[in-house]
Each structure stands twice: as C-alpha cells, then as structure tokens.
Design a protein around this motif. Sequence first.
Motif, PDB file in Angstrom:
ATOM      1  N   GLU A  15       0.822  -1.207   0.000  1.00  0.00           N
ATOM      2  CA  GLU A  15       0.000   0.000   0.000  1.00  0.00           C
ATOM      3  C   GLU A  15       0.864   1.267   0.000  1.00  0.00           C
ATOM      4  N   LYS A  16       0.537   2.217  -0.883  1.00  0.00           N
ATOM      5  CA  LYS A  16       1.315   3.452  -0.993  1.00  0.00           C
ATOM      6  C   LYS A  16       0.879   4.500   0.026  1.00  0.00           C
ATOM      7  N   LYS A  17      -0.385   4.432   0.442  1.00  0.00           N
ATOM      8  CA  LYS A  17      -0.874   5.399   1.425  1.00  0.00           C
ATOM      9  C   LYS A  17      -0.472   4.955   2.833  1.00  0.00           C
ATOM     10  N   SER A  18      -0.400   5.928   3.738  1.00  0.00           N
ATOM     11  CA  SER A  18      -0.081   5.621   5.132  1.00  0.00           C
ATOM     12  C   SER A  18      -1.323   5.067   5.834  1.00  0.00           C
ATOM     13  N   LEU A  19      -1.108   4.501   7.020  1.00  0.00           N
ATOM     14  CA  LEU A  19      -2.233   3.987   7.802  1.00  0.00           C
ATOM     15  C   LEU A  19      -3.234   5.097   8.106  1.00  0.00           C
ATOM     16  N   LEU A  20      -2.746   6.249   8.463  1.00  0.00           N
ATOM     17  CA  LEU A  20      -3.636   7.371   8.768  1.00  0.00           C
ATOM     18  C   LEU A  20      -4.450   7.764   7.537  1.00  0.00           C
ATOM     19  N   GLU A  21      -3.805   7.808   6.379  1.00  0.00           N
ATOM     20  CA  GLU A  21      -4.507   8.182   5.145  1.00  0.00           C
ATOM     21  C   GLU A  21      -5.592   7.164   4.794  1.00  0.00           C
ATOM     22  N   LYS A  22      -5.295   5.867   4.933  1.00  0.00           N
ATOM     23  CA  LYS A  22      -6.302   4.836   4.637  1.00  0.00           C
ATOM     24  C   LYS A  22      -7.439   4.878   5.661  1.00  0.00           C
ATOM     25  N   THR A  23      -7.093   5.159   6.897  1.00  0.00           N
ATOM     26  CA  THR A  23      -8.106   5.257   7.946  1.00  0.00           C
ATOM     27  C   THR A  23      -9.079   6.395   7.654  1.00  0.00           C
ATOM     28  N   VAL A  24      -8.543   7.538   7.257  1.00  0.00           N
ATOM     29  CA  VAL A  24      -9.387   8.685   6.895  1.00  0.00           C
ATOM     30  C   VAL A  24     -10.220   8.362   5.664  1.00  0.00           C
ATOM     31  N   GLU A  25      -9.613   7.687   4.680  1.00  0.00           N
ATOM     32  CA  GLU A  25     -10.327   7.324   3.451  1.00  0.00           C
ATOM     33  C   GLU A  25     -11.548   6.457   3.755  1.00  0.00           C
ATOM     34  N   PHE A  26     -11.390   5.495   4.680  1.00  0.00           N
ATOM     35  CA  PHE A  26     -12.480   4.584   5.016  1.00  0.00           C
ATOM     36  C   PHE A  26     -13.445   5.156   6.045  1.00  0.00           C
ATOM     37  N   GLY A  27     -13.117   6.318   6.588  1.00  0.00           N
ATOM     38  CA  GLY A  27     -13.988   6.938   7.592  1.00  0.00           C
ATOM     39  C   GLY A  27     -13.897   6.274   8.952  1.00  0.00           C
ATOM     40  N   ALA A  28     -12.765   5.624   9.227  1.00  0.00           N
ATOM     41  CA  ALA A  28     -12.586   4.920  10.494  1.00  0.00           C
ATOM     42  C   ALA A  28     -11.896   5.801  11.523  1.00  0.00           C
ATOM     43  N   ASP A  29     -11.883   5.334  12.770  1.00  0.00           N
ATOM     44  CA  ASP A  29     -11.196   6.032  13.848  1.00  0.00           C
ATOM     45  C   ASP A  29      -9.782   5.468  13.980  1.00  0.00           C
ATOM     46  N   TYR A  30      -8.787   6.328  13.946  1.00  0.00           N
ATOM     47  CA  TYR A  30      -7.388   5.900  13.929  1.00  0.00           C
ATOM     48  C   TYR A  30      -7.039   5.081  15.172  1.00  0.00           C
ATOM     49  N   ASP A  31      -7.410   5.570  16.349  1.00  0.00           N
ATOM     50  CA  ASP A  31      -7.089   4.861  17.589  1.00  0.00           C
ATOM     51  C   ASP A  31      -7.795   3.508  17.637  1.00  0.00           C
ATOM     52  N   ASP A  32      -8.990   3.450  17.088  1.00  0.00           N
ATOM     53  CA  ASP A  32      -9.735   2.196  17.048  1.00  0.00           C
ATOM     54  C   ASP A  32      -9.019   1.172  16.167  1.00  0.00           C
ATOM     55  N   VAL A  33      -8.488   1.622  15.041  1.00  0.00           N
ATOM     56  CA  VAL A  33      -7.745   0.736  14.131  1.00  0.00           C
ATOM     57  C   VAL A  33      -6.476   0.233  14.805  1.00  0.00           C
ATOM     58  N   ILE A  34      -5.787   1.106  15.516  1.00  0.00           N
ATOM     59  CA  ILE A  34      -4.570   0.721  16.236  1.00  0.00           C
ATOM     60  C   ILE A  34      -4.886  -0.375  17.249  1.00  0.00           C
ATOM     61  N   SER A  35      -5.965  -0.185  18.011  1.00  0.00           N
ATOM     62  CA  SER A  35      -6.350  -1.145  19.045  1.00  0.00           C
ATOM     63  C   SER A  35      -6.832  -2.460  18.436  1.00  0.00           C
ATOM     64  N   LEU A  36      -7.646  -2.384  17.400  1.00  0.00           N
ATOM     65  CA  LEU A  36      -8.215  -3.568  16.767  1.00  0.00           C
ATOM     66  C   LEU A  36      -7.142  -4.493  16.214  1.00  0.00           C
ATOM     67  N   ASN A  37      -6.067  -3.901  15.715  1.00  0.00           N
ATOM     68  CA  ASN A  37      -4.993  -4.671  15.091  1.00  0.00           C
ATOM     69  C   ASN A  37      -3.764  -4.851  15.976  1.00  0.00           C
ATOM     70  N   ALA A  38      -3.848  -4.369  17.215  1.00  0.00           N
ATOM     71  CA  ALA A  38      -2.734  -4.470  18.165  1.00  0.00           C
ATOM     72  C   ALA A  38      -1.426  -3.967  17.546  1.00  0.00           C
ATOM     73  N   ILE A  39      -1.492  -2.783  16.936  1.00  0.00           N
ATOM     74  CA  ILE A  39      -0.329  -2.187  16.280  1.00  0.00           C
ATOM     75  C   ILE A  39       0.575  -1.538  17.322  1.00  0.00           C
ATOM     76  N   THR A  40       1.845  -1.897  17.317  1.00  0.00           N
ATOM     77  CA  THR A  40       2.799  -1.376  18.294  1.00  0.00           C
ATOM     78  C   THR A  40       3.317   0.003  17.881  1.00  0.00           C
ATOM     79  N   GLU A  41       3.963   0.670  18.815  1.00  0.00           N
ATOM     80  CA  GLU A  41       4.552   1.987  18.528  1.00  0.00           C
ATOM     81  C   GLU A  41       5.596   1.875  17.421  1.00  0.00           C
ATOM     82  N   LYS A  42       6.357   0.801  17.436  1.00  0.00           N
ATOM     83  CA  LYS A  42       7.380   0.592  16.409  1.00  0.00           C
ATOM     84  C   LYS A  42       6.735   0.421  15.035  1.00  0.00           C
ATOM     85  N   GLU A  43       5.622  -0.315  14.981  1.00  0.00           N
ATOM     86  CA  GLU A  43       4.949  -0.565  13.707  1.00  0.00           C
ATOM     87  C   GLU A  43       4.325   0.705  13.137  1.00  0.00           C
ATOM     88  N   LYS A  44       3.959   1.628  13.988  1.00  0.00           N
ATOM     89  CA  LYS A  44       3.355   2.866  13.502  1.00  0.00           C
ATOM     90  C   LYS A  44       4.288   3.602  12.540  1.00  0.00           C
TER      91      LYS A  44
END
Length: 261
Positions: A57-86
């Motif tokens: 994917e060429k877009k960042s996680l934040l950009e895809k989250t905004v595109e889909f109308g999702a909540d960024y913190d919710d996506v982080i929690s749902l996928n157990a994304i670490t600080e390093k992975e961000k």
Amino acid sequence: MKRKRYLFTILAAMVFVVTFSAFASYQKRKNEPAFLDNHDFQRYQERWGLWVDFRAEKKSLLEKTVEFGADYDDVISLNAITEKEKKKLNRLVFIPYSREYSNSLQEAGSYREAIDTQIDQFIWPVLPNSKTRISSRIGRRWNTLHTGVDIAIPKNSIVLAAADGLVEVSGRSGDYGNAVKIYHNDLNHFHTVYGHNNVVLVKSGDFVKKGQIIALSGNTGKSTGPHVHFEVRYHNVYLNPENFLTPFEEGVATSMVSFAN
C-alpha cells in the motif's frame, strides 16, 4: 388443589411460549443467508471493512483510515499495532468502514455477497470458479493417508471459514504451513482445518462467522503448489469433507445484499 392446578397451567403455558419463541428464533436463524467476504467487503471481529496490505500500500495507515472513515485509535487497538509498527507497517491491517464509505461502495456497484445455507451445514472454504479445482481428495496417497481435500487456487486468494466457530490454531503448524484450525461447537463439536496459507488473518481466540475471510491462500509447509488443504475432523478422526458439502463442480449461487436489506 385448584390453585396448584391453576399455577401448573400457567407454568406450562409459559414453558410453551418460551419453547415456541426459541424454536421460531432458531428457524429464523436457520433460514438467514450466510455472507461471503469478497474483495470489497470483508469482516473481522463482526465489523465490515477491508484487510489492507501495507507491504504494498502506498498510502499511510492514517490516510487509509481517513479514506475509510474509520477512527485511527480504534484501528490501532483492533490490530494491536505497536509503537514501532506505527513508523513502518509491514503486514495486513483490518480497517473498518464507516456507514458513509459502505454506502459509497454500494453506489459504485460493490455489494456484500450471500448464499442460502443451513446453520448446521458447512460451505466450501474456496468458491468454485474457473480458477479453482479439486486437485486431491481424501484417501491413500504416496503410501500415506491424505487427510483432507486439496483445492488448487491462485496464491493470495480468499479463504473462508466453513462455519461459525472459535479459532483454536492460527499460524505455523508443521507440514500444514500457515494454518487455521476452527472448533465448531454448534456443529456437533467438529473441527475444520485450512492449511498451506500464505497469510493467516485471524488469531487464536477469535470467533469467526461462516463465510468470513480467515486467510489468503498460498504454498507454505509441505506443498507442491498453491492450494488450500481442507479437513473436517470429529474427535481427531479425519472425515471426508465432501460428505458435508454440495458437489464442488456444481458451483455456488450467490446474491448481492446491501446494508439496507
């Protein structure tokens, strides 16, 4: 005496009403369609969205989250994304759709898919089409027991859960490669196994629905080509999956379903 008889009559009537309601509810569930995840509408944790591969994917996680109308913190929690992975994601991430984004997909002609199926029946984990075929069946093969059905399919094709159940195994599993094992409590305590996947999308402890995407097909483990190895087990006894399914060659009739239905 009359009072006891009266109370017994009321109790019996209540039991009848509760029993009838439960049966009616079961019949309603029994006749409901099962959704089949596709390339536009997918599920995780009972939410609709899409698995996005951030290795490509060429877009960042934040950009895809905004595109889909999702909540960024919710996506982080749902996928157990670490600080390093961000800083640099290198895996698939599930991003839920907002209602507005789902509607925009439907307006563009993309819908959820569904099939009519009984709640006590399995479905094929790979949809029969021109790109799929059964390459090996259960039985003796190369002087050993082949314990399931092999379905040849292109790499990274969608693999679906054959029925509702609890994920017991998710990840590397010997000759099975990247595998998923699901326990089906409501289906006579059967287990189903899906082997040789390229990527596994669910984790142990997840509850999955029939038709939900659980993996992307591959060629991992002891395998000679991209395919899905599918097993049905009962108390660790290997059963023929085809005894519980419609003939693969007959295909599957699907219907398009909007969120308004």
